[in-house]
Design an enzyme around this catalytic site. Structure first.
Site, short mmCIF file in Angstrom:
data_model
loop_
_atom_site.label_atom_id
_atom_site.label_comp_id
_atom_site.label_asym_id
_atom_site.label_seq_id
_atom_site.Cartn_x
_atom_site.Cartn_y
_atom_site.Cartn_z
N ASP A 113 -103.78 -20.57 -36.64
CA ASP A 113 -103.29 -19.20 -36.84
C ASP A 113 -101.78 -19.21 -36.67
O ASP A 113 -101.27 -19.60 -35.62
CB ASP A 113 -103.95 -18.27 -35.83
CG ASP A 113 -103.74 -16.80 -36.18
OD1 ASP A 113 -102.90 -16.51 -37.04
OD2 ASP A 113 -104.44 -15.95 -35.59
N ASP B 75 -102.37 -16.44 -43.38
CA ASP B 75 -101.77 -17.14 -42.24
C ASP B 75 -102.77 -17.82 -41.32
O ASP B 75 -102.40 -18.22 -40.21
CB ASP B 75 -100.91 -16.17 -41.43
CG ASP B 75 -101.73 -15.05 -40.82
OD1 ASP B 75 -102.80 -14.73 -41.36
OD2 ASP B 75 -101.29 -14.50 -39.79
N GLU B 76 -104.00 -17.97 -41.73
CA GLU B 76 -104.96 -18.67 -40.87
C GLU B 76 -106.06 -19.31 -41.70
O GLU B 76 -106.38 -18.87 -42.80
CB GLU B 76 -105.55 -17.72 -39.83
CG GLU B 76 -106.25 -16.51 -40.40
CD GLU B 76 -106.83 -15.61 -39.31
OE1 GLU B 76 -107.50 -16.14 -38.40
OE2 GLU B 76 -106.60 -14.40 -39.37
#
Length: 514
Positions: A18, A112-113
């Protein structure tokens, strides 16, 4: 299985990476003056929403999905910046590239993860997993310049919880032997899939931790939360998570929507807004090389009543003129009495590319009729009165859908601006909030051509960003990720040497003007 951490090959390790406060961290990286300052990314208008908040801003209670006005009251000294989606997407691609180098299969959850399950870690010891996670985080920082938190555990849920425990910029490996001890005292809301409503239902019966949920009878949980959702969440609370790490399915829907600073009261304004939104949807549809049969329009009134209308065409199309005509007609029936607070357009029912023909179908008073096909360049058809001057590219959320929990979460985070949002096959999860309160793809106000956060370039001073403008002047901070904190200069707003610049140049040294 011979033992929780015996090192046998049947031990499974899933890792969750993350990017910490992704949007705000990108802004702090590429605008070094902001590195240690509170930053809010989002819409600055009266209905703006926070898309991302730096950790320095979170200390004061600001967070993603919060109305920008509320966030600014909590953190009045924060720097507020509009989102730069193309830059976020470019950096996200680099992060996913690093993950692909570490594992043959990865499952992106959002921009983003992502999850990975490296075959090389099957049966590995916790120390080996920790060493792997350290190398992964180092590689991401070297490639992007940004921090990332990594969690590892026996499945997706535990890995996700581990990465939360690791934030910011940390690594947490939950060994199989300590899994129960780590999960038990955590708030029940830590489980991905339990939102405010289900959390409150559990609280009323005294279940406020994962351990207490795990100790309940499965039938009782199903009775409170529903059969499918309750059964799945009860399994996850007990650490049972055999969901595979797999690539995400193809998008079932492409949509865009806008919340307006002031309610629209004239149908001409509604038509113009729908046409503008269709441009964003069409851009993504063309980029994906697909065609759609179904158009849906959503309209939300000032008193928060939402109306939707849909129509399915005879065959798939990706003609902007066709999609816009359908959406405009639907809007006329979706818009009720009073002003319109929000408008959204989505396309679905994807099929093969439309047949090669000089004509496409458009709606008319007599039904569907043939009309000349528009150019595929993405230009707005004559008469719409709009000019295409670029746009945000792919939209993104700072937090994404739940990794196949089977539950439909109840609250979102990481709200974006008016941009295209792809809705994956998997059920939506935390972070799939509506695109509200921002207009990153709109043309600048001709009366005030510069707005705070704009990327600019100057032949003498290099790449910079606008800190403020007014009264014929513009203040620019000239700096990039490569230069470190830079100087501020105030220039004539009409200075011909000052031009708009690609946001990517604030990140890539080789693209930065010198």
């Amino acid at each position: 299985m011979t033992g929780p951490d015996s090192g046998t090959a049947d031990l499974r390790w899933v890792l969750h990476l993350d990017m910490d406060a992704f949007f705000a961290s990108v802004e702090q990286l590429t605008r070094p003056t902001l590195a240690d300052r509170p930053v809010l990314v989002g819409g600055a208008g009266p209905r703006g929403v926070v898309a991302g908040a730096s950790y320095q801003a979170r200390v004061f209670g600001a967070r993603s999905a919060m109305p920008m006005g509320q966030a600014r009251r909590r953190c009045p000294h924060a720097t507020v910046l509009p989102p730069r989606f193309p830059l976020y997407k470019a950096i996200s691609d680099q992060v996913m590239g690093v993950l692909a180098e570490f594992s043959p299969v990865l499952e992106p959850v959002s921009v983003d993860e992502a999850f990975i399950e490296p075959p090389s870690l099957a049966g590995a010891s916790p120390s080996d997993v920790e060493a792997f996670g350290t190398r992964l985080r180092t590689a991401v920082r070297e490639r992007t310049g940004l921090p990332a938190s990594v969690g590892a555990g026996s499945g997706k849920q535990v890995a996700k919880i581990a990465s939360e425990l690791a934030k910011p910029d940390g690594l947490r490996v939950i060994a199989h032997a300590e899994q129960e001890a780590v999960l038990a005292p955590l708030p029940v809301r830590s489980l991905w899939g339990i939102g405010p409503v289900s959390g409150e239902a559990l609280r009323k019966i005294g279940v406020d931790t994962i351990g207490r949920l795990a100790a309940m009878d499965g039938r009782e949980v199903a009775g409170i939360l529903g059969s499918a959702v309750g059964t799945e969440l009860h399994r996850l609370a007990r650490g049972i998570d055999d969901r595979p790490v797999a690539p995400r399915g193809a998008a079932k829907q492409i949509s865009a929507e806008t919340t307006f600073d002031a309610d629209l009261t004239a149908m001409t304004a509604v038509h113009e807004a729908v046409a503008s939104i269709c441009v964003s949807v069409h851009r993504r549809l063309v980029a994906d090389g697909r065609a759609a049969r179904t158009v849906t329009v959503k309209a939300r009134t000032g008193d928060f009543v939402t109306h939707t209308r849909s129509e399915t065409t005879p065959f798939p199309t990706r003609e902007l003129s066709t999609l816009t005509a359908v959406a405009r007609r639907l809007a006329e029936t979706a818009v009720g009495e009073g002003g319109v607070r929000l408008l959204g357009v989505s396309v679905s029912g994807f099929g093969d590319e439309p047949p090669l023909a000089l004509f496409d179908a458009v709606p008319s008073a007599q039904g569907w009729a043939a009309a000349p096909a528009a150019e595929s360049s993405g230009d707005v058809p004559p008469g719409l009165g709009l000019a295409l001057t670029g746009g945000p590219g792919d939209a993104a959320t700072e937090a994404g859908p739940a990794p196949g929990t089977g539950a439909v979460p109840e609250i979102g985070a990481g709200v974006l601006g008016t941009a295209v949002t792809a809705h994956p096959t998997a059920p939506a999860g935390p972070g799939t909030a509506a695109a509200e309160g921002m207009r990153p793809d709109r043309d600048p106000d001709p009366g005030r051509p510069w707005r705070a956060g704009d990327d600019v370039a100057h032949p003498e001073y290099g790449h910079g960003w606008v800190q403020g403008a007014g009264h014929g002047r513009v203040t620019v901070r000239f700096e990039t990720a490569a230069t470190g904190p830079g100087r501020t200069r105030t220039l004539d707003a009409a200075d011909p040497a000052l031009s708009r610049a690609d946001p990517l140049r604030s990140w890539h040294p080789e693209d930065t003007a010198t």
